[in-house]
Design a protein around this motif. Structure first.
Motif, short mmCIF file in Angstrom:
data_model
loop_
_atom_site.label_atom_id
_atom_site.label_comp_id
_atom_site.label_asym_id
_atom_site.label_seq_id
_atom_site.Cartn_x
_atom_site.Cartn_y
_atom_site.Cartn_z
N LEU A 37 1.08 -1.38 -0.20
CA LEU A 37 0.09 -0.17 -0.01
C LEU A 37 0.73 1.49 -0.34
O LEU A 37 0.74 2.47 -0.62
CB LEU A 37 -0.90 0.12 0.90
CG LEU A 37 -1.79 -1.35 1.25
CD1 LEU A 37 -2.82 -0.66 2.44
CD2 LEU A 37 -2.71 -1.24 0.16
N ASP A 38 1.82 1.34 -0.09
CA ASP A 38 2.82 2.55 0.75
C ASP A 38 3.42 2.44 -0.42
O ASP A 38 3.65 3.99 -1.42
CB ASP A 38 4.23 2.15 1.68
CG ASP A 38 5.50 3.03 1.71
OD1 ASP A 38 4.64 4.71 1.82
OD2 ASP A 38 5.54 2.70 1.96
N ALA A 39 3.72 1.30 -1.45
CA ALA A 39 4.53 1.57 -3.03
C ALA A 39 3.62 1.89 -3.41
O ALA A 39 3.69 3.22 -4.27
CB ALA A 39 4.68 0.70 -3.50
N ALA A 40 2.17 1.38 -3.73
CA ALA A 40 1.63 2.07 -4.46
C ALA A 40 0.42 3.18 -4.43
O ALA A 40 0.33 4.11 -4.97
CB ALA A 40 -0.54 1.44 -3.93
N GLY A 41 1.04 4.20 -2.62
CA GLY A 41 0.80 5.21 -2.60
C GLY A 41 1.69 5.82 -3.17
O GLY A 41 1.45 7.37 -3.85
N SER A 42 2.49 6.10 -3.67
CA SER A 42 4.27 6.07 -4.01
C SER A 42 3.73 6.35 -5.95
O SER A 42 4.13 7.50 -6.62
CB SER A 42 5.24 5.47 -3.65
OG SER A 42 6.45 5.81 -4.42
#
Length: 219
Positions: free
Chosen positions: A182-187
């Motif tokens: 999810l952090d990567a998706a936000g990025s």
């Protein structure tokens, strides 16, 4: 009546200039805090959000310069300084987007997980409130002045609001589930929005119509 009207116009342009300065200094502070906390917590979405804020500062300086010229009764066509600022902004957004996208891919491959996204939630909530207020007052003063440039700036500030929402969703999602992707998706979302911001900045530098949900021309 004429003197009253001129005084009113001066007050509105002064207010628009203050809004532009607030935007600049807010993004400076937000950028420092976000990059620092993002690095500390290994949160790539928050770190990228901070880098985006610094690029917004360059755009904000160009807007402030434009508003000051308009307040002096100068022609609304962008001058060399503003066009240069927009070109630098556009290029910086494209570089940021490439870096964020590459970082997101690496994070997925290495199954990276942030230490915490608590500060991402805090920063994004503060940013959402701040951007909403800035949009409200920029639309208000832009409408009163019938200024396409100020209204275009207000419309493009909505992209900053969308970035904040993307950071909030990614941060809350990770906090609730612990899913590192999810952090990567936000990025990745921040990278996509940065591409749009870069394209809009370059369009404005060329004097083309703004594509950031605004009806006016980016003069």
């Amino acid at each position: 009546m004429f003197c009253d009207k001129m005084l009113r116009l001066q007050q509105l342009y002064r207010f628009a200039s203050i809004l532009a300065l607030i935007t600049i200094f807010y993004n400076l502070g937000e950028g420092v805090v976000s990059i620092w906390l993002g690095a500390e917590d290994e949160t790539i979405s928050l770190f990228g959000f901070g880098l985006d804020s610094f690029v917004e500062v360059i755009s904000g300086i160009g807007i402030w310069h434009l508003v000051r010229r308009l307040g002096k009764g100068e022609h609304p066509e962008r001058d060399r300084f503003e066009r240069t600022a927009l070109r630098i902004t556009g290029g910086a957004f494209y570089l940021l987007a490439a870096g964020m996208a590459a970082t997101a891919v690496i994070a997925v491959i290495e199954k990276h997980r942030p230490v915490t996204t608590f500060w991402g939630i805090v920063v994004s909530l503060v940013s959402i409130c701040s951007m909403w207020l800035l949009i409200h007052y920029k639309v208000q003063v832009g409408t009163a002045l019938n200024s396409d440039a100020i209204l275009a700036d207000a419309a493009c500030t909505r992209t900053c609001l969308q970035l904040s929402v993307a950071l909030l969703v990614a941060s809350v999602g990770y906090s609730l589930t612990g899913i590192g992707y999810l952090d990567a998706a936000g990025s990745a979302v921040i990278a996509l929005l940065s591409v749009r911001e870069g394209r809009e900045a370059l369009q404005k530098a060329r004097g083309l119509a703004c594509s950031c949900s605004c009806s006016g021309k980016c003069s």
